[in-house]
Design an enzyme around this catalytic site. Structure first.
Site, short mmCIF file in Angstrom:
data_model
loop_
_atom_site.label_atom_id
_atom_site.label_comp_id
_atom_site.label_asym_id
_atom_site.label_seq_id
_atom_site.Cartn_x
_atom_site.Cartn_y
_atom_site.Cartn_z
N PRO A 77 33.71 36.89 46.80
CA PRO A 77 33.02 38.07 47.29
C PRO A 77 32.81 39.04 46.12
O PRO A 77 33.68 39.18 45.27
CB PRO A 77 34.00 38.66 48.33
CG PRO A 77 35.32 38.06 48.04
CD PRO A 77 35.11 36.79 47.26
N GLY A 79 32.38 42.41 43.98
CA GLY A 79 32.79 43.81 44.01
C GLY A 79 33.92 44.08 44.98
O GLY A 79 34.06 45.18 45.49
N GLY A 81 37.23 43.38 44.30
CA GLY A 81 38.55 43.40 43.65
C GLY A 81 39.10 42.01 43.38
O GLY A 81 40.27 41.85 43.06
N GLY A 83 37.81 39.92 41.06
CA GLY A 83 37.53 39.47 39.70
C GLY A 83 36.19 38.77 39.52
O GLY A 83 36.07 37.90 38.64
N SER A 84 35.18 39.16 40.33
CA SER A 84 33.89 38.48 40.17
C SER A 84 33.31 38.75 38.77
O SER A 84 32.80 37.82 38.13
CB SER A 84 32.89 38.88 41.27
OG SER A 84 32.76 40.28 41.36
N SER A 85 33.41 39.97 38.28
CA SER A 85 32.85 40.24 36.95
C SER A 85 33.69 39.57 35.85
O SER A 85 33.15 39.05 34.87
CB SER A 85 32.71 41.74 36.69
OG SER A 85 33.97 42.32 36.46
N ALA A 86 35.00 39.57 36.04
CA ALA A 86 35.86 38.94 35.02
C ALA A 86 35.59 37.43 34.95
O ALA A 86 35.51 36.86 33.86
CB ALA A 86 37.33 39.20 35.33
N ASP A 128 42.16 41.53 34.54
CA ASP A 128 41.30 40.65 35.33
C ASP A 128 40.83 39.45 34.52
O ASP A 128 40.94 38.30 34.94
CB ASP A 128 40.07 41.41 35.85
CG ASP A 128 40.41 42.47 36.88
OD1 ASP A 128 41.61 42.75 37.06
OD2 ASP A 128 39.48 43.02 37.49
#
Ligand code: MEV
Length: 291
Positions: A77, A79, A81, A83-86, A128
């Site tokens: 999912p 945004g 928390g 770790g999608s961006s990490a 992250d």
């Protein structure tokens, strides 16, 4: 050419980790996969499950400016928390390493990952993308070499609040409440220290998670929805539950060694998106870059 990296869940120590305390986090089985295809002209974003206006800056930093089409898929999912961006940052770096003929060890990925994570999160602690690069469970202290920790795999249920939290804003909000909240940040850090010697004791870990959620609410990063999901998980079999990540939305992590059937059923009966996973999961063999 394709590479992937996992998302993460912070078990204990979010926010206090920004101020030098240790945190415990683990990789999850949900991953972000980036595919590069040859493309005439400038490097462009093709199909992307992650829509974010900071994406172009991240691609520009991570990849050659010409010659590729970049497609991004993720099981995570966005945004929330987890770790999608990490995971995106680490997958991009694995591709860059492959293009440059570098063997991307943990130290390289973690060092290079900071610049990418700063694009997304301002001044992150680095936890992250450290977890994403390690593919396991880590004890992390800002500025120090992360330590892998042996944590018996636990079944957890993740309950999605349905809204995203903005990590940079939440971290800034906590900073603005200092020094008044420093004793609470200290208590969050102490919970990590108290729990580390007993990670095989699910009951004790659950209690620590409950206490951590109360402290996270006290520093202003929980929301009524997150509190509601924590209560729902606890009333339906979880040994402990807390928000995980920056808060302000995002997900609740519920420790459910029995499999979490009751927690899942109760959440789904209320229309809440909830799913089960095992933490830590993965392993060094799980992140191969495919030609
Ligand atoms: C975000 O996943 C965790 C925070 O502690 C921020 C950070 O460590 O950079 C809230």
């Amino acid at each position: 050419m394709r590479a992937s990296a996992p998302g993460k869940l912070i078990v204990l120590g979010e926010h206090s980790v920004v101020y030098g305390h240790r945190a415990l986090a683990a990789a999850v089985s949900l991953r972000t996969t980036v595919t590069l295809r040859p493309h005439e002209g400038l490097t462009v974003l093709g199909e992307s499950a992650i829509r974010d206006d900071r994406l172009d800056a991240a691609l520009a930093l991570a990849l050659p400016s010409r010659g590729y089409r970049v497609d991004i898929a993720t099981d995570l999912p966005i945004g929330r928390g987890m770790g999608s961006s990490a995971s995106l940052s680490i997958a991009l770096l694995r591709l860059r390493a492959a293009l440059e003929g570098i063997e991307p060890d943990f130290t390289w990925l973690h060092a290079e990952g900071f610049a990418l994570e700063q694009i997304f999160h301002g001044q992150p602690s680095g936890i992250d993308h450290a977890v994403s690069a390690s593919e396991g469970a880590l004890v992390y202290r800002r500025g120090k070499k992360p330590r892998s920790v042996s944590m018996p795999p636990s079944t957890v249920v993740v309950l999605d609040s349905g809204t995203a939290g903005n990590t940079a804003e939440l971290v800034a909000g906590v900073a603005a409440r200092r020094p008044a909240i420093d004793p609470v940040l200290d208590r969050l850090g102490e919970l990590v220290e108290r729990s580390l010697p007993h990670l095989d004791d699910a009951r004790a870990l659950g209690e620590a998670m409950d206490e951590a959620h109360a402290h996270l609410a006290a520093i202003g990063v929980s929301t009524p929805k997150l509190d509601e999901l924590v209560g729902l998980a606890r009333r339906n079999g979880a040994l402990g539950a807390k928000l995980s990540g920056a808060g302000g939305g995002g997900v609740v992590l519920a420790l459910c060694p029995g499999g979490g059937q009751d927690t899942l059923r109760a959440a789904r009966a209320r229309g809440i998106h909830a799913f089960r996973c095992t933490i830590p999961c993965g392993g060094q063999d799980a992140h191969a870059t495919e030609p």
